[in-house]
Design an enzyme around this catalytic site. Sequence first.
Site, PDB file in Angstrom:
ATOM      1  N   PHE A 164       0.660  -1.066   0.542  1.00 45.55           N
ATOM      2  CA  PHE A 164      -0.292  -0.572  -0.070  1.00 45.55           C
ATOM      3  C   PHE A 164       0.777   1.441  -0.098  1.00 45.55           C
ATOM      4  O   PHE A 164       0.406   2.713   0.581  1.00 45.55           O
ATOM      5  CB  PHE A 164      -0.986   0.109   1.100  1.00 45.55           C
ATOM      6  CG  PHE A 164      -1.420  -1.398   1.143  1.00 45.55           C
ATOM      7  CD1 PHE A 164      -2.917  -1.999  -0.001  1.00 45.55           C
ATOM      8  CD2 PHE A 164      -1.354  -1.861   2.451  1.00 45.55           C
ATOM      9  CE1 PHE A 164      -3.274  -2.903   0.730  1.00 45.55           C
ATOM     10  CE2 PHE A 164      -2.307  -3.441   2.350  1.00 45.55           C
ATOM     11  CZ  PHE A 164      -2.715  -3.379   1.549  1.00 45.55           C
ATOM     12  N   THR A 223      -1.179  -8.829  -6.314  1.00 47.11           N
ATOM     13  CA  THR A 223      -2.825  -8.413  -6.350  1.00 47.11           C
ATOM     14  C   THR A 223      -2.904  -8.553  -8.339  1.00 47.11           C
ATOM     15  O   THR A 223      -4.192  -8.404  -8.610  1.00 47.11           O
ATOM     16  CB  THR A 223      -3.042  -6.684  -6.744  1.00 47.11           C
ATOM     17  OG1 THR A 223      -1.391  -6.434  -7.046  1.00 47.11           O
ATOM     18  CG2 THR A 223      -2.915  -5.808  -5.045  1.00 47.11           C
ATOM     19  N   ALA A 238       1.104  -2.178 -14.023  1.00 47.99           N
ATOM     20  CA  ALA A 238       0.083  -3.373 -15.219  1.00 47.99           C
ATOM     21  C   ALA A 238       0.849  -2.720 -16.395  1.00 47.99           C
ATOM     22  O   ALA A 238       0.762  -3.736 -17.706  1.00 47.99           O
ATOM     23  CB  ALA A 238      -1.255  -2.988 -14.785  1.00 47.99           C
ATOM     24  N   LYS A 284      -4.504   0.889 -18.483  1.00 47.75           N
ATOM     25  CA  LYS A 284      -4.262   2.417 -17.027  1.00 47.75           C
ATOM     26  C   LYS A 284      -3.832   1.829 -16.417  1.00 47.75           C
ATOM     27  O   LYS A 284      -3.313   3.024 -15.469  1.00 47.75           O
ATOM     28  CB  LYS A 284      -5.325   3.671 -17.157  1.00 47.75           C
ATOM     29  CG  LYS A 284      -6.195   3.677 -18.315  1.00 47.75           C
ATOM     30  CD  LYS A 284      -7.333   4.362 -18.362  1.00 47.75           C
ATOM     31  CE  LYS A 284      -7.165   5.834 -18.984  1.00 47.75           C
ATOM     32  NZ  LYS A 284      -8.334   6.609 -19.207  1.00 47.75           N
ATOM     33  N   GLU A 289      -4.860   2.084  -7.057  1.00 48.90           N
ATOM     34  CA  GLU A 289      -5.088   3.537  -6.045  1.00 48.90           C
ATOM     35  C   GLU A 289      -7.003   3.919  -6.463  1.00 48.90           C
ATOM     36  O   GLU A 289      -7.102   4.121  -5.665  1.00 48.90           O
ATOM     37  CB  GLU A 289      -4.407   4.775  -6.580  1.00 48.90           C
ATOM     38  CG  GLU A 289      -3.102   4.310  -6.987  1.00 48.90           C
ATOM     39  CD  GLU A 289      -1.833   3.943  -6.490  1.00 48.90           C
ATOM     40  OE1 GLU A 289      -1.622   4.361  -5.090  1.00 48.90           O
ATOM     41  OE2 GLU A 289      -1.695   2.474  -6.777  1.00 48.90           O
TER      42      GLU A 289
END
Length: 776
Positions: free
Chosen positions: A250, A478, A520, A732, A736
């Site tokens: 985080f 993730t 990504a 994109k 967040e």
Amino acid sequence: MEIQDKENAPTNVVGKPLDRVDGPAKVTGAARYSAEISVPGTVHGVLKTSTIAKGRIASIDTSKASQEPGILGIFTHQNLPKPAKTPKQIEKWRAAQSYLPMQDDQIQYAGQPVALVVAETLEAATQAAALIKVTYQADAPIDSYLDPKAELFDPQKIQQGKADGHVVRGNPQQAYDGAAIKHEATYVHAINHHNPMEPAATLAVWEGADKLTVYESSQNVTMHQGNLAELLGMPREQVRVVTKYIGGGFGCKGSFWPHTILTVLAARAVNRPVKLALTRQQMFTGVGHREDQEQTLRMGATAEGKLVSLVHTKKATTSPWDNYTESNGKVIDMLYACPNYSTVYELARANVMTSVWMRAPGEAPGSFALESSMDDLANQLGIDPIEIRLRNYAEHDHSNGKPWSSKSLKQCYKRGAELFGWDKRNPQPGQNRRGRMLVGHGMATATYPVHSSQGTARVRLFADGHAVVEAGATDLGTGTYTVMTQVSADALGLPPDKIRFELGDTRLPTAPGSGGSVAAGTVASSIMAAAQDVWEKVVKMAVADKKSPLYKARPADVKVELGRMFLVKNPQKGETLVAALGRSGQPDIEGSGTGKYGAGYETQKFSPIEANENSDDKEKKASGHSMHSFGAHFCEVEVDPDLGTIRVTRWVGVHGAGTILNRKTASSQMSGGAIYGIGSALMEETFRDPNYARYTNSDLASYHVPVNADIPDIQIEFVPEKDPYINLLGVKGIGELGMVGVAAAVANAVFNATGRRMRSLPMTPDKMLEALRLPA
């Protein structure tokens, strides 16, 4: 190139809800996190930290500690080997905090490392650390910007010199003074700590005096490698950093913290591999936090509700050495159409460690102020909250004058309202009940910028039909392993189980860290670029091979899609990459490539030979656009008027974020963002004692985070969106986005339920009861 939803393709797995490829390793325990890795001869380090926040060390008595069995070394500022440089001596220090403890007798913050014990066992090191007696000469500390002793200053630069602390566009004060509608409010955000499940950990392994391997819980192995090399005065190539699995970060694992270099120095001194893991309490004083902050937003509008002025100011706490603060004003500047805008930040130095980026830094607290005020404006005018946002919808980015590369926010509003049943909302505050509970409905806008970055990847295709794909990225847990396997599968035309994606090692091609939603898009694009390099080489093989259907074709006339080469004018004439490679007699072929933002897939030519032509023109075209993801949150709450408790009972999130690489992992990301934001809105708060500047709730028993019982079913959808400018796959990033606007959506629902506006986070029962006692 069509990546998603192409029928009858060889693989076509990008966008599909593929199960996590790293799932089996995690549930069986085969996955090894940094603190779980051991090499022969590993010993253990434990930190002793200061109990005061300001002053100096008068004496350190290690006599009893040194008598414990198995002690290999007790290091303090008096005997710890010095690094070649300190952070302040490094011109481009790539970390949040520039202060390195244990270099002298000074104490600058509570919990600062004052000693490091190395022992054969963790138990021995822990016991010895407890036996060290430190005597201090304490001074009165400053605990925050609210401390009467604190002096606010106006930094010319924030974010370590990367952004200007003053932004003025138009004439905001004059426009505000002349506005038909005025609204002014102050918003307070508590200190938050990241609290990932996995504490920060380091295992330092020296091979001789000039070769170092560090197993680190890091969101950015490249950054860690560079900082260690600089501090130690070593060539980068002699420092290796490895992070195969991360148990959450985080943002707190996206910077470089003192425990890492202290462990490395101790390992060299004892000539053994040293493992050090922070305790939960040390996580509160060792890896940063979201700063305590206060924002005031003045909003001027026409009688119809169109914004004419936004005037934003912010106060926050920083450390004695660094000027970092979250850039809250950026989201306020760009989200809505407003001709006049200004922001000014003021900081106060206090005896705390440097704060650091925490999920959606700047955008999360900034959106709380903006989106709460937008609802207040709608209520003042008697119009729907979605309507006020549509009246101020920005058709281009007013902060820089650029058009959007893509924007699907209106679609998000519409679809979110449909899923939530927004048309059934009672607009009159305090009029909706479920039994004795007050029920309210609220919404807010989400947005997050696409941060520019670039990285490299290597693709090795084997003639037997499998491939190894490598990039020095990290997986926060993730889904990077999974989505990059999907991208690789479609790029090479192989089933996902024939792809092995490797990451988390500085021996691999350099890639950006996982943070700021950059991984990504950048890593996926670098894999595509590396795959294009393979395509080009195999196409050259095929057109020279008499047995190939493409024999004697011009390479420029050949297209590659989902692992198959074919003639553009005759798509039936072609073959797979693996088939051509298999006939060549070569066991494998390798390609590499650089992926970056600014070469969009619709402007990219996918003929292998022409793939990289006119890249400067593409980048120039892309740089002329503002790149952001957008979304909308819809929230239902129940408020107990007797107890003041607030419970979120329904949640809908709809987002437009370009190409979605995996529907399952992406939905999980967005749900996680909503949960993170609900925690910030309702319960997360670290208390710092104003007299001693020490944290008083530095554990998970008293720092409250959401659990299953606090969170309802969360409904997530993505609207289809293609971005022709952003990168090779139109990705994109979403890490967040899911948190931005969440606290405001909760606050707006609470206002609808009670008629009371909550402007201080978290919105705890005591604050709610106090608000309910006041007249509406």
